[in-house]
Design a protein around this motif. Structure first.
Motif, mmCIF file in Angstrom:
data_model
loop_
_atom_site.group_PDB
_atom_site.id
_atom_site.type_symbol
_atom_site.label_atom_id
_atom_site.label_comp_id
_atom_site.label_asym_id
_atom_site.label_seq_id
_atom_site.Cartn_x
_atom_site.Cartn_y
_atom_site.Cartn_z
ATOM 1 N N VAL A 226 0.826 -1.357 -0.067
ATOM 2 C CA VAL A 226 0.039 0.029 0.082
ATOM 3 C C VAL A 226 0.822 1.142 -0.009
ATOM 4 C CG1 VAL A 226 -1.721 1.288 1.083
ATOM 5 C CG2 VAL A 226 -1.927 -1.282 1.346
ATOM 6 N N ALA A 227 1.902 1.423 1.020
ATOM 7 C CA ALA A 227 2.831 2.372 0.869
ATOM 8 C C ALA A 227 3.476 2.489 -0.478
ATOM 9 C CB ALA A 227 3.600 2.124 1.997
ATOM 10 N N GLY A 228 4.059 1.344 -0.927
ATOM 11 C CA GLY A 228 4.373 1.226 -2.237
ATOM 12 C C GLY A 228 3.910 2.135 -3.337
ATOM 13 N N LEU A 229 2.597 1.679 -3.562
ATOM 14 C CA LEU A 229 1.576 2.257 -4.272
ATOM 15 C C LEU A 229 1.572 3.649 -3.911
ATOM 16 C CD1 LEU A 229 -0.217 2.251 -6.756
ATOM 17 C CD2 LEU A 229 -2.174 1.441 -5.088
ATOM 18 N N LEU A 230 1.435 4.227 -2.913
ATOM 19 C CA LEU A 230 1.497 5.818 -2.608
ATOM 20 C C LEU A 230 2.744 6.233 -3.057
ATOM 21 C CD1 LEU A 230 0.091 8.000 -1.119
ATOM 22 C CD2 LEU A 230 1.035 7.244 0.935
ATOM 23 N N ALA A 231 3.667 5.788 -2.715
ATOM 24 C CA ALA A 231 5.248 6.267 -3.215
ATOM 25 C C ALA A 231 5.211 6.367 -4.582
ATOM 26 C CB ALA A 231 6.294 5.546 -2.736
ATOM 27 N N LEU A 232 4.631 5.253 -5.324
ATOM 28 C CA LEU A 232 4.762 5.312 -6.996
ATOM 29 C C LEU A 232 4.025 6.318 -7.407
ATOM 30 C CD1 LEU A 232 5.298 3.655 -9.499
ATOM 31 C CD2 LEU A 232 3.287 2.290 -9.012
ATOM 32 N N ILE A 233 2.501 6.647 -6.895
ATOM 33 C CA ILE A 233 1.804 7.540 -7.351
ATOM 34 C C ILE A 233 2.453 8.959 -7.141
ATOM 35 C CG2 ILE A 233 -0.422 8.688 -7.184
ATOM 36 C CD1 ILE A 233 -1.686 5.973 -6.618
ATOM 37 N N ALA A 264 11.200 18.239 -3.481
ATOM 38 C CA ALA A 264 10.924 18.136 -2.228
ATOM 39 C C ALA A 264 10.106 16.799 -2.262
ATOM 40 C CB ALA A 264 10.078 19.278 -1.507
ATOM 41 N N ALA A 265 8.885 16.738 -3.139
ATOM 42 C CA ALA A 265 7.919 15.650 -3.141
ATOM 43 C C ALA A 265 8.587 14.331 -3.463
ATOM 44 C CB ALA A 265 6.940 15.906 -4.270
ATOM 45 N N ILE A 266 9.631 14.657 -4.358
ATOM 46 C CA ILE A 266 10.567 13.323 -4.714
ATOM 47 C C ILE A 266 10.963 12.650 -3.542
ATOM 48 C CG2 ILE A 266 12.387 12.243 -6.179
ATOM 49 C CD1 ILE A 266 11.468 14.529 -8.478
ATOM 50 N N ALA A 267 11.733 13.601 -3.124
ATOM 51 C CA ALA A 267 12.349 13.255 -1.626
ATOM 52 C C ALA A 267 11.672 12.519 -0.832
ATOM 53 C CB ALA A 267 13.476 14.372 -0.977
ATOM 54 N N GLU A 268 10.485 13.131 -0.566
ATOM 55 C CA GLU A 268 9.552 12.792 0.522
ATOM 56 C C GLU A 268 9.082 11.019 0.069
ATOM 57 O OE1 GLU A 268 5.470 14.115 2.360
ATOM 58 O OE2 GLU A 268 6.787 15.765 1.772
ATOM 59 N N ALA A 269 8.812 11.020 -1.075
ATOM 60 C CA ALA A 269 8.236 9.768 -1.433
ATOM 61 C C ALA A 269 9.344 8.664 -1.515
ATOM 62 C CB ALA A 269 7.620 10.026 -2.915
ATOM 63 N N THR A 270 10.431 9.119 -1.728
ATOM 64 C CA THR A 270 11.715 8.033 -1.761
ATOM 65 C C THR A 270 11.934 7.725 -0.324
ATOM 66 O OG1 THR A 270 12.442 9.361 -3.685
ATOM 67 C CG2 THR A 270 13.973 7.693 -2.489
ATOM 68 N N ALA A 271 11.844 8.735 0.573
ATOM 69 C CA ALA A 271 12.042 8.585 2.112
ATOM 70 C C ALA A 271 10.904 7.401 2.554
ATOM 71 C CB ALA A 271 11.953 9.608 2.833
ATOM 72 N N LEU A 272 9.777 7.637 2.172
ATOM 73 C CA LEU A 272 8.650 6.491 2.377
ATOM 74 C C LEU A 272 8.944 5.313 2.011
ATOM 75 C CD1 LEU A 272 5.548 6.000 3.322
ATOM 76 C CD2 LEU A 272 4.942 6.673 1.072
#
Lengths: 409, 107
Positions: A226-233, A264-272
């Protein structure tokens, strides 16, 4: 009350407010009434009233209580003959005590595999995200009556076939969760692939998909996919501004202006994504796809892309979820590791499975062009053009064909 | 509703005595294990024994064979008492014989 407003901005605010509350109300009423269809009708009625009145009167301070009051009044009115429902509804106070979030049950019911894929998407948008039938119809560019029929059939199936309103048991969960994630992903793709330029009126489905993935991630913290899908999107959306040029044409990754990417959004999603991988150590298709997108997103320029790493991730992805489309994408990565001839050889094995898939032919065209075979490349681009209905893809292919016209004998 | 396919029928035919016995035993075991939920069940004789009567267009027309000639044939049914579709799906998933099971609520 906030003041009345008009234009697209306020429509988006309205949609967001409705989305935050409609699903919760629907979840509560389905539990209370034990009747999915009746509950859903009441919520939809309240949503439509809100969409009509809020632009004029302003969004109320407590939108959830407002929606509840309208739904209950309507319920007491239409459920006149169902004394059982009426009594339950009359006793209900809002906000519901306990504060438990029942929307997860709602999502699993809407995405039940016994419903057709179109019905799952329409139901989820309507019941969980609070879209009106008209909004769904506009988003998918289909007549409103088609969506209405789809919803009616789906609700009848839920009632008559006995599709349950609960979170699946542990042994069913992996398969059922896959079905839910597939709906969110499809929704995202539908919103993401369409150029938003000429459809200012249309709802941004990619935004709904991200919201749904976020909701699911909050409700199911133990599920890394689920987190993977959120990060992907989020990784895809963070680069959204660079995907189309001013004419609404798709810009290939290599030519995108990376200055437009939301770092910033890329860094946040990558961290997730990293956090999820470390906590669970259970890589799955969505996490791996997100990791591939993260590799692209983190590269300062196209020439800095870590293709070797991407190739490894594609191999892992193929191991957990083999698919010809993934093999096609892997071949593109292979081009930058081993050269266009090696990549072209990979495509030969995919001709059977993907002969009607425009990207196969467009990719073949690019590889042939890299190898200097312009005339074959042109034929492949034309083949791709004949197979795609997506306006952005069509525009890109037209552009490529125009560019090579000079070289055409 | 249990639905047999041509392939399944061929596979059944190709079995030797002991294999066929094992297959039947698996079915008997399934009925025994789920007996608390099964209110009624019936196996139908093969499709070549079927006779179809078509009404509503003047004189009833009687023809040899099933109502629809196809590769998939309803071969039996079980009536089960379950709380919801998920429970029915769980039962259907564990069915050890023919490859298609259609679930329908009783009207």
């Amino acid at each position: 009350m906030s003041g009345p407003d008009s234009g697209r901005g306020s429509r988006e605010v309205l949609a967001r407010v409705v989305r935050e509350h409609a699903g919760r109300l629907a979840a509560c009423l389905v539990s209370l009434l034990g009747d999915f269809s009746a509950a859903e009708d009441l919520v939809q009625d309240a949503v439509e009233t809100a969409l009509r009145r809020w632009p004029v009167e302003g969004v109320p301070d407590r939108p959830d209580a407002w929606l509840f009051t309208v739904a209950r009044r309507r319920g007491l009115d239409v459920l006149r003959r169902e004394t059982n429902y009426r009594a339950k509804l009359a006793r209900l106070r809002w906000p519901e005590p306990g504060e438990s979030d029942d929307r997860l049950r709602l999502i699993f019911t809407c995405c039940h595999p016994a419903l057709s894929p179109e019905a799952r998407i329409a139901l989820t948008l309507r019941v969980v995200c609070g879209l009106s039938t008209a909004q769904i119809a506009a988003a998918f560019v289909v007549p409103e009556t088609t969506v209405a029929q789809r919803l009616t059939r789906a609700k009848r199936k839920i009632a008559e076939a006995g599709i349950p309103y609960r979170i699946p048991a542990a042994e069913e969960l992996p398969e059922r969760l896959d079905a839910v994630l597939a709906v969110v992903y499809l929704l995202f793709n539908e919103g993401y692939l369409s150029s938003s330029g000429d459809r200012a009126e249309a709802r941004d489905l990619a935004d709904d998909a991200e919201w749904l993935a976020g909701l699911l991630a909050g409700l199911m913290p133990g599920e890394p996919e689920v987190a993977g899908l959120l990060a992907l999107i989020r990784l895809h959306r963070a680069r959204g501004a660079a995907r189309f040029d001013s004419h609404g044409r798709l810009v290939p990754l290599a030519e995108q202006d990376r200055g437009l990417w939301d770092r910033a959004a890329i860094a946040e999603a990558t961290a997730l994504l990293i956090r999820t991988a470390r906590t669970h150590r259970r890589p799955g298709p969505y996490q791996l796809q997100a990791a591939i997108v993260a590799c692209h997103a983190e590269a300062a320029g196209f020439e800095h892309t870590d293709w070797a790493q991407i190739l490894v991730l594609y191999d892992m992805l193929l191991a957990v979820a083999p698919s010809p489309v993934t093999r096609l994408h892997r071949a593109v990565a292979l081009r930058y590791v081993k050269g266009p001839a090696a990549a072209l050889a990979e495509l030969t094995g995919l001709e059977g499975a993907l002969s009607r898939y425009p990207l196969l032919h467009a990719t073949r065209a690019e590889l042939l062009r890299a190898l200097g075979d312009t005339s074959q490349a042109r034929l492949c681009d034309e083949r791709a053009l004949g197979l795609t209905a997506n306006p952005a893809q069509q525009a890109l292919l037209h552009q490529r064909l125009d560019l090579t016209r000079g070289e055409w004998p | 509703m249990f639905v047999e396919t041509e392939e399944f029928a061929k596979r059944l035919e190709a079995m030797d005595e002991s294999e066929r016995e094992a297959a039947y035993e698996a079915v008997v075991r399934w009925f025994a294990e789920n007996s608390s939920k099964i209110t009624h069940h019936m196996r139908l004789a093969p499709a070549h024994t079927a006779t179809t009567v078509r009404l509503g267009g003047g004189e009833p027309v009687v023809t040899d064979g099933p109502f629809v000639e196809g590769k998939e044939v309803v071969s039996g049914y079980a009536e089960v008492e379950v709380a919801d579709l998920d429970e029915a799906l769980k039962l259907a998933r564990s069915w050890p014989a023919c490859p298609i099971v259609e679930i329908r609520p009783a009207a």
